[in-house]
Design an enzyme around this catalytic site. Sequence first.
Site, mmCIF file in Angstrom:
data_model
loop_
_atom_site.group_PDB
_atom_site.id
_atom_site.type_symbol
_atom_site.label_atom_id
_atom_site.label_comp_id
_atom_site.label_asym_id
_atom_site.label_seq_id
_atom_site.Cartn_x
_atom_site.Cartn_y
_atom_site.Cartn_z
ATOM 1 N N ARG A 121 5.082 10.962 -2.319
ATOM 2 C CA ARG A 121 4.836 10.756 -0.900
ATOM 3 C C ARG A 121 6.144 10.862 -0.123
ATOM 4 O O ARG A 121 7.100 10.140 -0.409
ATOM 5 C CB ARG A 121 4.244 9.355 -0.755
ATOM 6 C CG ARG A 121 4.199 8.780 0.617
ATOM 7 C CD ARG A 121 4.027 7.266 0.487
ATOM 8 N NE ARG A 121 3.878 6.668 1.783
ATOM 9 C CZ ARG A 121 4.255 5.429 2.070
ATOM 10 N NH1 ARG A 121 4.785 4.659 1.145
ATOM 11 N NH2 ARG A 121 4.110 4.954 3.273
ATOM 12 N N SER A 157 13.253 2.740 2.797
ATOM 13 C CA SER A 157 13.808 3.475 3.942
ATOM 14 C C SER A 157 14.387 2.492 4.960
ATOM 15 O O SER A 157 14.083 1.292 4.923
ATOM 16 C CB SER A 157 12.707 4.313 4.598
ATOM 17 O OG SER A 157 11.723 3.463 5.184
ATOM 18 N N PRO A 168 0.790 -1.227 0.000
ATOM 19 C CA PRO A 168 0.000 0.000 0.000
ATOM 20 C C PRO A 168 0.825 1.281 0.000
ATOM 21 O O PRO A 168 1.873 1.363 0.642
ATOM 22 C CB PRO A 168 -0.827 -0.103 1.289
ATOM 23 C CG PRO A 168 -0.133 -1.107 2.128
ATOM 24 C CD PRO A 168 0.518 -2.070 1.176
ATOM 25 N N ASN A 169 0.306 2.230 -0.734
ATOM 26 C CA ASN A 169 0.837 3.604 -0.839
ATOM 27 C C ASN A 169 2.094 3.714 -1.703
ATOM 28 O O ASN A 169 2.560 4.829 -1.963
ATOM 29 C CB ASN A 169 1.092 4.221 0.560
ATOM 30 C CG ASN A 169 -0.156 4.234 1.406
ATOM 31 O OD1 ASN A 169 -1.179 4.771 0.983
ATOM 32 N ND2 ASN A 169 -0.114 3.629 2.580
ATOM 33 N N ALA A 189 3.313 -0.987 4.634
ATOM 34 C CA ALA A 189 2.804 -1.028 6.015
ATOM 35 C C ALA A 189 2.334 -2.417 6.435
ATOM 36 O O ALA A 189 2.325 -2.730 7.638
ATOM 37 C CB ALA A 189 1.679 -0.014 6.177
ATOM 38 N N HIS A 236 12.781 -2.757 1.798
ATOM 39 C CA HIS A 236 12.241 -1.471 2.241
ATOM 40 C C HIS A 236 13.143 -0.365 1.723
ATOM 41 O O HIS A 236 14.376 -0.444 1.869
ATOM 42 C CB HIS A 236 12.162 -1.389 3.769
ATOM 43 C CG HIS A 236 11.277 -2.451 4.332
ATOM 44 N ND1 HIS A 236 9.911 -2.388 4.236
ATOM 45 C CD2 HIS A 236 11.570 -3.624 4.934
ATOM 46 C CE1 HIS A 236 9.399 -3.487 4.761
ATOM 47 N NE2 HIS A 236 10.389 -4.252 5.192
ATOM 48 N N ASN A 271 8.095 -5.603 -1.340
ATOM 49 C CA ASN A 271 8.070 -4.495 -0.391
ATOM 50 C C ASN A 271 6.634 -4.446 0.124
ATOM 51 O O ASN A 271 5.757 -3.891 -0.533
ATOM 52 C CB ASN A 271 8.450 -3.171 -1.055
ATOM 53 C CG ASN A 271 8.462 -2.030 -0.042
ATOM 54 O OD1 ASN A 271 7.964 -2.186 1.079
ATOM 55 N ND2 ASN A 271 9.022 -0.899 -0.421
ATOM 56 N N TYR A 276 11.397 8.652 1.059
ATOM 57 C CA TYR A 276 11.334 7.606 0.027
ATOM 58 C C TYR A 276 11.993 7.994 -1.298
ATOM 59 O O TYR A 276 12.065 7.165 -2.205
ATOM 60 C CB TYR A 276 9.870 7.202 -0.209
ATOM 61 C CG TYR A 276 9.215 6.615 1.019
ATOM 62 C CD1 TYR A 276 9.651 5.410 1.560
ATOM 63 C CD2 TYR A 276 8.163 7.274 1.662
ATOM 64 C CE1 TYR A 276 9.067 4.869 2.699
ATOM 65 C CE2 TYR A 276 7.564 6.745 2.802
ATOM 66 C CZ TYR A 276 8.024 5.539 3.311
ATOM 67 O OH TYR A 276 7.445 5.011 4.441
ATOM 68 N N ARG A 291 13.424 4.413 12.186
ATOM 69 C CA ARG A 291 12.177 5.172 12.204
ATOM 70 C C ARG A 291 11.330 4.813 13.437
ATOM 71 O O ARG A 291 11.864 4.341 14.431
ATOM 72 C CB ARG A 291 11.442 4.950 10.875
ATOM 73 C CG ARG A 291 12.280 5.414 9.675
ATOM 74 C CD ARG A 291 11.580 5.209 8.348
ATOM 75 N NE ARG A 291 10.351 5.991 8.269
ATOM 76 C CZ ARG A 291 9.383 5.782 7.370
ATOM 77 N NH1 ARG A 291 9.517 4.814 6.476
ATOM 78 N NH2 ARG A 291 8.298 6.533 7.365
ATOM 79 N N GLU A 303 12.728 -9.467 1.178
ATOM 80 C CA GLU A 303 11.942 -8.333 1.674
ATOM 81 C C GLU A 303 12.739 -7.051 1.458
ATOM 82 O O GLU A 303 13.912 -6.984 1.837
ATOM 83 C CB GLU A 303 11.681 -8.557 3.174
ATOM 84 C CG GLU A 303 10.964 -7.419 3.877
ATOM 85 C CD GLU A 303 10.831 -7.680 5.387
ATOM 86 O OE1 GLU A 303 11.119 -8.819 5.852
ATOM 87 O OE2 GLU A 303 10.461 -6.735 6.103
ATOM 88 N N HIS A 306 4.289 -4.705 8.917
ATOM 89 C CA HIS A 306 4.224 -4.569 10.368
ATOM 90 C C HIS A 306 2.914 -5.084 10.956
ATOM 91 O O HIS A 306 2.716 -5.029 12.169
ATOM 92 C CB HIS A 306 4.428 -3.098 10.750
ATOM 93 C CG HIS A 306 5.490 -2.413 9.950
ATOM 94 N ND1 HIS A 306 6.805 -2.818 9.975
ATOM 95 C CD2 HIS A 306 5.435 -1.388 9.046
ATOM 96 C CE1 HIS A 306 7.515 -2.049 9.139
ATOM 97 N NE2 HIS A 306 6.703 -1.174 8.565
HETATM 98 C C1 DQA Z 1 8.398 0.926 3.536
HETATM 99 C C2 DQA Z 1 8.514 1.118 5.042
HETATM 100 C C3 DQA Z 1 7.177 0.870 5.724
HETATM 101 O O1 DQA Z 1 7.307 1.028 7.126
HETATM 102 C C4 DQA Z 1 6.145 1.839 5.213
HETATM 103 O O2 DQA Z 1 4.889 1.566 5.790
HETATM 104 C C5 DQA Z 1 6.080 1.911 3.737
HETATM 105 C C6 DQA Z 1 7.291 1.772 2.932
HETATM 106 C C7 DQA Z 1 9.703 1.285 2.798
HETATM 107 O O3 DQA Z 1 9.819 0.938 1.636
HETATM 108 O O4 DQA Z 1 10.586 1.942 3.367
HETATM 109 O O5 DQA Z 1 5.003 2.164 3.175
HETATM 110 O O6 DQA Z 1 8.140 -0.448 3.274
#
Ligand code: DQA
Length: 145
Positions: free
Chosen positions: A19, A103, A11-12, A78, A101, A75, A24, A108, A99, A81
């Site tokens: 964003r 960031s 998501p997102n 959210a 990420h 990836n 990011y 964080r 996996e 978690h």
């Molecule tokens: C993320 C890190 C996650 O905590 C966050 O919710 C994201 C992006 C990352 O790519 O750094 O949406 O997966």
Amino acid sequence: MSKPVYVLNGPNLNLLGLREPEIYGRETLADVEALCRATAKDFGLDVIFHQSNAEHELIGWIHEARGTACGIVINPAAYTHTSIALHDALKASDLPVFEVHISNVHAREAFRHHSYVSPVAIGVIAGFGISGYAAAIRRLAEVIR
Ligand code: DQA
């Protein structure tokens, strides 16, 4: 013909580039896709690339990957978690999972420090920006060789 690598985004991540660019970066999801395709091509691998804001859709693609893919780079955003369902689906895929990420989740908020996905992943990459996807594909190619 070797099986494709599934690159899945949670998501997102459709908003990548817009964003929180300070976290990011400015690259878009289209840039991520292009990077994944170029990297995979070096190893003779095709890429099936998806993004969804819906958990069930990600799970559907993981089920589809079972038996048809050589591995999964994900990836989970959210859902990393929160999602026991993604954990179970990835485990059931019987595929090498990486996996990613963008960031460094460990630098964080505390709620980003736990991952339901890491226990079912061969490798985890965080904080390398979108280059992490390329590194994951390279490592997958090594692992399946
Ligand atoms: C993320 C890190 C996650 O905590 C966050 O919710 C994201 C992006 C990352 O790519 O750094 O949406 O997966």
